[in-house]
Enzyme design. Structure first.
Site, PDB file in Angstrom:
ATOM      1  NE  ARG A 219      -3.507   2.284   2.927  1.00  0.00           N
ATOM      2  CZ  ARG A 219      -4.226   1.768   3.523  1.00  0.00           C
ATOM      3  NH1 ARG A 219      -3.818   2.155   4.922  1.00  0.00           N
ATOM      4  NH2 ARG A 219      -5.496   2.569   3.295  1.00  0.00           N
ATOM      5  CG  ASP A 494      -4.965   3.622  10.752  1.00  0.00           C
ATOM      6  OD1 ASP A 494      -6.270   4.651  11.250  1.00  0.00           O
ATOM      7  OD2 ASP A 494      -5.409   2.891  10.475  1.00  0.00           O
TER       8      ASP A 494
END
Length: 595
Positions: A219, A494
């Site tokens: 990613r 996050d």
């Protein structure tokens, strides 16, 4: 006034210390305060400069000019020389030059769409253009991707221990994350990319061959992120091109031989035009690296409300490279504030109490992802369970199991967890599911624009406001330490949870929302008080993991100051990570010039 000036100076010094993690501009001594210093020896600086000079000379020998690479952080020479070989740098430079214009136009198109929505007051609808073909399907995926029941999410490869734990785990794949769960300091980028290369080539002790470990779902950063440490033709390189380019250059051939890649997640796309750019990048890269067209496979994360109106078109643009679509709750919910946050009819209620995947707008969003993907032969996957199992609380386990069971019953082909201790529990949830559920076409799904745009009812609790304040501050604090995620109240936090947290606080202040318990208006002064209360509780707590020294205290205050700035800005900052990565870089350099 003197105290205020001192506070600003302390703040800028702390920010400069953070930048020292990923920039070697301040090569000798980075000063935070009298009691918190980080010293970089002059001889180390000379060695680093020598590496850069050697690289520049090697680049000149193979005809590469107008490319500037920053020196490595102290102790990262091996990673630097392994990754940034002359041919690898040339490849990233060529990739950047090929797609600079397309990327710039794509980002301007984002801005144009936002301005148009603001000026007209219009709302998005399903794509203006429709795919003309009727019976198309995405290309078949490789064997290792047919089953995507359970992946680990938010695994930053810069966190070596967590990455190794993931590689040894009995799951289908690993979201190898340079985005939401990762802080892109120079040190973290080099360590993370190098760890991926080591895993691919079997160089990590105790970890099996890449064909035998979980699939790496790489990613790269989203398009809003810039790599400060590489300039091509005088411009910083887009973060995703830097990450993707190096990963492909070093790993693609080995991954193909092992029938284990290269496979990617693509973050924060806003429409089919952006999927087209990625498809062009894939085609160009495969040609340059002399690998078969269609080798790259990518799953697009539908994390933006505008993208939800173009799901089929996104799949079509990537049909030769598609690995389906993925749902995620918090970035997607935050995008409503990003695009419509100034509108009073789009105020999002307390996320902890009133926002979950069973609310109408999110349930319809997931239904549409599943229906669209399965109609075209693609996988549709759910989001990540962020819970940390500090204890085997059966109530907590039952809640996670129920949420993920809903996704499977809806037809999802799989989902992610963060905590590896959840893996055996979630495997039981998936026990009766075939290798995937693509055969379930969900022909019953009918989704309108109104369904996707229907805000859930509910108010704001004081506890919810306090939680958002804490999550936002602690995320910024983690970033200033070079960490992309942290654990708070038995959940991993996050950039996605930080985005929704700070977005909601900004929106609640803007619309003068009242707390449902007391009726008090959520004002800047109330948020300032809650910030002070939170800092006081953390700093005085005997078991605080945040504050061990005066340096920690200074950094935490700085994080709180930045958070307050972000939630009281007149214009909504589009991405918190961009704000940290760009705006404060600029401010710190201005401070340096004044000294």
């Amino acid at each position: 006034m003197a105290m205020a000036n001192m506070r600003v100076q302390d703040r800028m010094q702390v920010i400069r210390n953070h930048l020292g993690l990923h920039s070697s501009t301040n090569r000798n001594v980075i000063t935070i305060s009298k009691n918190c210093r980080k010293n970089i020896p002059f001889n180390a600086s000379s060695r680093q400069d020598g590496l850069v000079e050697a690289l520049q000379a090697d680049l000149a020998q193979i005809g590469v000019s107008d490319v500037e690479v920053e020196p490595p952080p102290e102790g990262m020479t091996e990673e630097y020389t392994t990754l940034l070989t002359p041919k690898a740098v040339r490849f990233v430079a060529d990739l950047t030059r090929e797609f600079n214009t397309q990327v710039d136009l794509m980002m301007k198109e984002r801005l144009r769409r936002k301005v148009e929505l603001d000026i007209t007051g219009n709302l998005p609808n399903f794509a203006n253009y429709k795919v003309q073909e009727t019976n198309w399907r995405v290309d078949p995926v490789p064997e290792r991707l047919t089953c995507r029941k359970l992946d680990l999410g938010d695994v930053s490869p810069a966190n070596t221990d967590k990455f190794i734990e993931a590689l040894q785990c009995d799951v289908n794949g690993i979201q190898t994350d340079f985005d939401d769960g990762h802080c892109p300091t120079w040190r973290a980028q080099l360590r993370g990319l190098n760890n991926v290369c080591k895993a691919v080539f079997g160089l990590i002790p105790g970890v099996g061959d890449i064909s035998q470990v979980p699939v790496l779902m790489l990613r790269p950063r989203a398009w809003n992120m810039i790599e400060h440490n590489l300039l091509v033709d005088g411009k910083e390189v887009p973060g995703p091109l830097f990450d993707f380019g190096l990963l492909m250059f070093h790993c693609a051939s080995r991954l193909l031989t092992a029938k284990s890649g290269p496979f990617f997640y693509l973050s924060k796309l806003e429409g089919a035009n952006e999927a087209r750019v990625w498809n062009n990048i894939f085609c160009w890269t495969q040609e340059k690296l002399n690998i078969p067209q269609g080798s790259i496979k990518a799953c697009v994360l539908i994390e933006n409300i505008l993208a939800s109106f173009e799901m089929e078109e996104i799949l079509y643009e990537l049909r030769n490279h598609s690995l389906g679509l993925n749902c995620g709750i918090w970035d997607y919910s935050a995008s409503f504030v990003n695009k419509f946050g100034h509108r009073s009819d789009f105020v999002l209620p307390d996320r902890n109490k009133y926002v979950n995947m069973q609310r109408h707008f999110l349930r319809k969003y997931m239904d549409l992802v599943i229906h669209t993907c399965h109609k075209r032969g693609a996988h549709a996957t759910g989001g990540m369970a962020a819970t940390i199992l500090d204890s085997w609380d059966q109530t907590v386990i039952a809640k996670i199991t129920e949420a993920k069971s809903h996704e499977i019953l809806a037809g999802a082909d799989g989902f992610m967890v963060y905590d590896t201790r959840l893996v055996p529990i979630m495997k039981k949830v998936m026990a009766n599911v075939d290798i995937n559920q693509i055969h379930r076409k969900r022909e019953d799904v009918q989704v309108t624009a109104e369904d996707l745009l229907q805000m859930p009812s509910g108010g704001v609790t004081l506890e919810g406001l306090k939680h958002n304040v804490a999550v936002g501050i602690l995320f910024i604090d983690a970033w200033l330490q070079g960490r992309g995620h942290y654990v708070y109240k038995a959940a991993v936090e996050d950039s996605a949870t930080a985005e929704i947290s700070r977005s909601q606080v900004w929106q609640w202040i803007r619309h003068r929302v009242r707390l449902e318990e007391s009726g008090d208006v959520i004002s800047r002064s109330l948020v300032q008080k809650l910030i002070k209360d939170f800092l006081s509780s953390v700093i005085t707590s005997s078991d605080s993991v945040c504050v061990k020294s005066l340096c920690d205290k200074e950094r935490l205050w700085t994080s709180a100051n930045i958070f307050e700035e972000v939630v009281t800005k007149r214009d909504f900052p589009e991405f918190l990570t961009t704000y940290l990565n760009l705006d404060h870089t600029f401010l710190s350099y201005q401070k340096k010039l004044l000294e």
